[in-house]
Design an enzyme around this catalytic site. Structure first.
Site, PDB file in Angstrom:
ATOM      1  N   ARG A  73     -19.770  -3.653 -37.266  1.00  0.00           N
ATOM      2  CA  ARG A  73     -20.152  -2.399 -37.929  1.00  0.00           C
ATOM      3  C   ARG A  73     -19.969  -1.254 -36.952  1.00  0.00           C
ATOM      4  NH1 ARG A  73     -25.345  -5.686 -39.440  1.00  0.00           N
ATOM      5  NH2 ARG A  73     -24.732  -6.616 -41.425  1.00  0.00           N
ATOM      6  N   ASP A 127     -19.475   2.353 -35.288  1.00  0.00           N
ATOM      7  CA  ASP A 127     -20.164   3.624 -35.511  1.00  0.00           C
ATOM      8  C   ASP A 127     -19.240   4.732 -36.018  1.00  0.00           C
ATOM      9  OD1 ASP A 127     -22.690   3.006 -34.807  1.00  0.00           O
ATOM     10  OD2 ASP A 127     -22.551   3.734 -32.741  1.00  0.00           O
ATOM     11  N   ARG A 175     -20.480   1.712 -25.290  1.00  0.00           N
ATOM     12  CA  ARG A 175     -20.490   3.139 -24.952  1.00  0.00           C
ATOM     13  C   ARG A 175     -21.454   3.428 -23.801  1.00  0.00           C
ATOM     14  NH1 ARG A 175     -21.287   5.857 -30.672  1.00  0.00           N
ATOM     15  NH2 ARG A 175     -21.649   7.701 -29.365  1.00  0.00           N
TER      16      ARG A 175
END
Lengths: 248, 248
Positions: free
Chosen positions: A50, A52, A197
């Site tokens: 999933r 972002d 990230r």
């Protein structure tokens, strides 16, 4: 009925990420609509990752069930005719009826790209993060090496995670540079929310000399999100490769 | 008064090319507006290469005159603050007051990129042309070699050219492939209207096996646009590098 696996590439710039949500356009919603229209059935895909808002993919995975008689391999061609040009199926094939992409052992590789030059380059702006602060990739690789292996990555995970455990295994992190473009490739069995990230943001701190590489073990041990670096912006991140392990 | 040279990078996707035209947004019009607002003077740039609608640049050249006291090297920073993110100045410096970018001897390199795979890749769609027809880069390089040197390129030029002579010199053409991305780099002293895109279209015909490389001399000799291949689409083309020869 058959279950079909799609390898899905997309430019995430104009989407609110993968996952279906009310009132916004997501990769999942576009796939559901295009498949439902193609096969005149109510089709709902199951996604592997999933991603972002703003994150890209060369090969995310979706599966769905259909009564359609179209050979699974042809579905990629038919579906691409109905998709916007920033989403393109790379392949389609039949899998076992009980195959579930999030329950199958897998190896994922994400790439985080950083343009490190005096000025931004317009043709790279959508698919990389820009910083003019010089980054030392030797220091970044040194810091990265401490993250490889099985660790509790609680410090490298958004505080609002819903994961039951924050232990994950990273198989490899490789930092390379070609021209002014730095690439961080992270391969693991699975990642926590925002983990890649946050790793990228932390490695950049190391590359700037603001964080000593040998402080990484302390950050891991702290189990505290505030000890790691910032979350690097979404546009630099691409789901690069998704490999399933074992028979599917 | 001083004359300032700008190295200008842009994503041409959303512009009607370089050259000022009524009622459309061009790179030149955006630069003129931003410079005029920055220095509160009526500034008009002189461009080196009038790239077409949709063509990109890593380093096109513009010069302008200003009374401003800002050091020439600082102008890049100040101007970038006022430009949209798909245009970015890469450097600025003072040049001789009589320097004219189209009258100075120069060496230009264009790159034409082709994604050659079964399906398009969304993250490459804006900066490359896609074809699923397999291209043999050996054949493309063989065909390219016949184009290197001084030739009359009338067959490789849009019929509506206004050039006085269609003789040009190509110093080098190099065809390479990395993954599924083919790159054609063409270096010359100057190019006719659409010349690089017609070269790219012709080399693709050779790569597909539809045109024998040793037919290229006949195409050159024909001095007839219809004998060469199609004009390849603009999105695949980038003005890669611009070098001035001699003192500026």
């Amino acid at each position: 009925m058959k279950r079909v696996l799609l390898v899905v590439a997309y430019d995430g710039t104009n989407y609110h990420g993968w996952q279906l949500q009310p009132n916004v356009v997501t990769i999942e919603s576009v796939l559901n609509d295009a498949l439902s229209a193609l096969f005149k059935e109510d089709i709902k895909v199951i996604g592997a990752s999933r991603t972002d808002t703003g994150v890209h993919a060369l090969g995310n995975i979706a599966v769905f069930d259909t009564e359609a008689r179209m050979p699974a391999e042809k579905i990629a061609y038919a579906l691409n005719q109905r998709l916007p040009e920033d989403i393109r199926i790379q392949s389609s094939r039949e899998v076992a009826p009980d195959f579930h992409p999030r329950r199958q052992d897998s190896q994922k590789t994400y790439e985080y790209r950083i343009l490190n030059s005096e000025f931004p380059l317009p043709t790279q702006r959508l698919y990389s993060y820009f910083t003019y602060v010089p980054l030392d990739i030797g220091l970044m690789q040194e810091a990265a090496d401490y993250l490889v292996g099985e660790h509790d990555f609680k410090s490298f995970c958004s505080v609002n995670t819903m994961a039951e455990t924050t232990v994950r295994t990273i198989y490899d992190i490789t930092v390379t540079k070609e021209g002014n473009m730095i690439s961080i490739k992270v391969t693991g069995s699975g990642f926590l929310y925002n983990m890649v990230r946050i790793i990228a943001g932390t490695l950049m701190e190391a590359g700037k000399g603001r964080l000593l590489p040998d402080k990484i073990p302390e950050i891991l041990e702290a189990l505290d999100r505030t000890k790691a670096g910032p979350t690097a912006p979404a546009c630099g991140l691409t789901l690069y490769e998704y490999k399933f392990i074992g028979k599917i």
